[in-house]
Motif scaffolding. Structure first.
Motif, short mmCIF file in Angstrom:
data_model
loop_
_atom_site.label_atom_id
_atom_site.label_comp_id
_atom_site.label_asym_id
_atom_site.label_seq_id
_atom_site.Cartn_x
_atom_site.Cartn_y
_atom_site.Cartn_z
N ALA A 58 21.80 39.72 25.80
CA ALA A 58 21.01 40.80 25.15
C ALA A 58 21.96 41.69 24.32
O ALA A 58 21.76 41.90 23.09
CB ALA A 58 20.15 41.67 26.08
N GLY A 59 23.13 41.90 24.84
CA GLY A 59 24.24 42.52 23.98
C GLY A 59 24.66 41.56 22.68
O GLY A 59 24.88 42.18 21.66
N ALA A 61 22.96 39.36 21.29
CA ALA A 61 21.77 39.23 20.53
C ALA A 61 21.48 40.45 19.46
O ALA A 61 21.43 40.43 18.43
CB ALA A 61 20.39 38.86 21.15
N ILE A 62 21.86 41.58 20.33
CA ILE A 62 21.59 42.90 19.42
C ILE A 62 22.96 42.96 18.38
O ILE A 62 22.88 43.58 17.30
CB ILE A 62 21.72 43.84 20.58
N GLY A 63 23.84 42.59 19.01
CA GLY A 63 25.17 42.66 18.14
C GLY A 63 25.16 41.87 16.88
O GLY A 63 25.88 42.06 15.89
N SER A 64 24.40 40.49 16.87
CA SER A 64 24.19 39.77 15.77
C SER A 64 23.13 40.51 14.78
O SER A 64 23.02 40.04 13.72
CB SER A 64 23.69 38.51 16.21
N MET A 65 22.40 41.48 15.00
CA MET A 65 21.56 42.17 14.20
C MET A 65 22.24 43.20 13.34
O MET A 65 22.63 44.31 13.76
CB MET A 65 20.51 42.98 15.13
N THR A 66 22.47 42.74 12.16
CA THR A 66 23.09 43.61 11.19
C THR A 66 22.26 44.07 10.35
O THR A 66 21.11 43.55 9.67
CB THR A 66 24.38 42.71 10.62
N GLY A 67 22.47 45.18 9.68
CA GLY A 67 21.83 45.76 8.34
C GLY A 67 20.39 46.37 8.84
O GLY A 67 19.67 46.45 8.14
N GLN A 68 20.30 46.88 9.95
CA GLN A 68 18.73 47.43 10.40
C GLN A 68 19.28 48.92 11.19
O GLN A 68 20.61 49.13 11.39
CB GLN A 68 18.45 46.46 11.56
N THR A 69 18.49 49.54 11.06
CA THR A 69 18.64 51.06 11.71
C THR A 69 18.68 51.05 12.96
O THR A 69 18.34 50.06 13.72
CB THR A 69 17.55 51.89 11.19
N ASP A 70 19.21 52.05 13.52
CA ASP A 70 19.67 52.11 15.12
C ASP A 70 18.32 52.16 15.79
O ASP A 70 18.22 51.72 16.95
CB ASP A 70 20.37 53.46 15.36
N VAL A 74 17.22 49.62 18.83
CA VAL A 74 16.65 50.04 20.01
C VAL A 74 15.63 49.49 20.58
O VAL A 74 15.09 49.06 21.64
CB VAL A 74 16.92 51.71 20.35
N THR A 75 14.61 49.61 19.74
CA THR A 75 13.38 49.21 19.99
C THR A 75 13.09 47.66 20.12
O THR A 75 12.43 47.48 20.94
CB THR A 75 12.25 49.71 19.10
N THR A 76 13.91 47.01 19.62
CA THR A 76 14.04 45.52 19.80
C THR A 76 14.76 45.23 20.83
O THR A 76 14.46 44.41 21.78
CB THR A 76 14.71 44.87 18.66
N ALA A 77 15.86 46.11 21.33
CA ALA A 77 16.59 45.63 22.41
C ALA A 77 15.94 46.12 23.87
O ALA A 77 16.30 45.25 24.67
CB ALA A 77 17.98 46.32 22.40
N GLN A 78 15.19 47.16 24.02
CA GLN A 78 14.63 47.51 25.13
C GLN A 78 13.83 46.57 25.82
O GLN A 78 13.99 46.12 27.10
CB GLN A 78 14.09 48.86 24.99
N PRO A 79 12.70 45.99 25.06
CA PRO A 79 11.92 44.85 25.92
C PRO A 79 12.52 43.71 25.86
O PRO A 79 12.38 43.13 27.12
CB PRO A 79 10.93 44.57 24.69
N SER A 80 13.43 43.08 25.30
CA SER A 80 14.19 42.01 25.47
C SER A 80 15.10 42.10 26.92
O SER A 80 15.21 41.19 27.50
CB SER A 80 15.11 41.40 24.45
#
Length: 92
Positions: A58-59, A61-70, A74-80
């Motif tokens: 998960a970390g 996957a979230i680290g590869s998310m660039t150009g998005q707001t915090d 967070v909303t994408t990371a919590q369910p996954s």
């Protein structure tokens, strides 16, 4: 009377038959404790690995998310991460 007791005691102390049974009985307890501790530690290690692997994924996957707001991250990371942790817990 005392000499008979003394001779019997000396014979008893000199007799080595059965001493292996006593030594075995005294050493089997720590050996079984060590085996039990090894099994418990290996199970704890497996549980730790099952929990850290999904979190690492998960970390990454979230680290590869660039150009998005915090907030979006967070909303994408919590369910996954919750799904990954629950799926790894079901394997136990």
């Amino acid at each position: 009377m005392m000499t008979c007791f003394k001779k019997t005691l000396e014979r008893f102390m000199a007799d080595r038959r059965g001493s292996y049974a006593v030594i075995f009985a005294l050493t089997i307890i720590p050996i079984l404790i060590a085996i039990g501790a090894a099994i418990d530690l290996s199970q704890a290690y497996v549980a730790k690995q099952r929990l850290t692997s999904p979190l690492d994924a998960a970390g990454l996957a979230i680290g590869s998310m660039t150009g998005q707001t915090d907030a979006h991250i967070v909303t994408t990371a919590q369910p996954s991460s919750t799904i990954l942790i629950l799926s790894s817990a079901e394997k136990c």
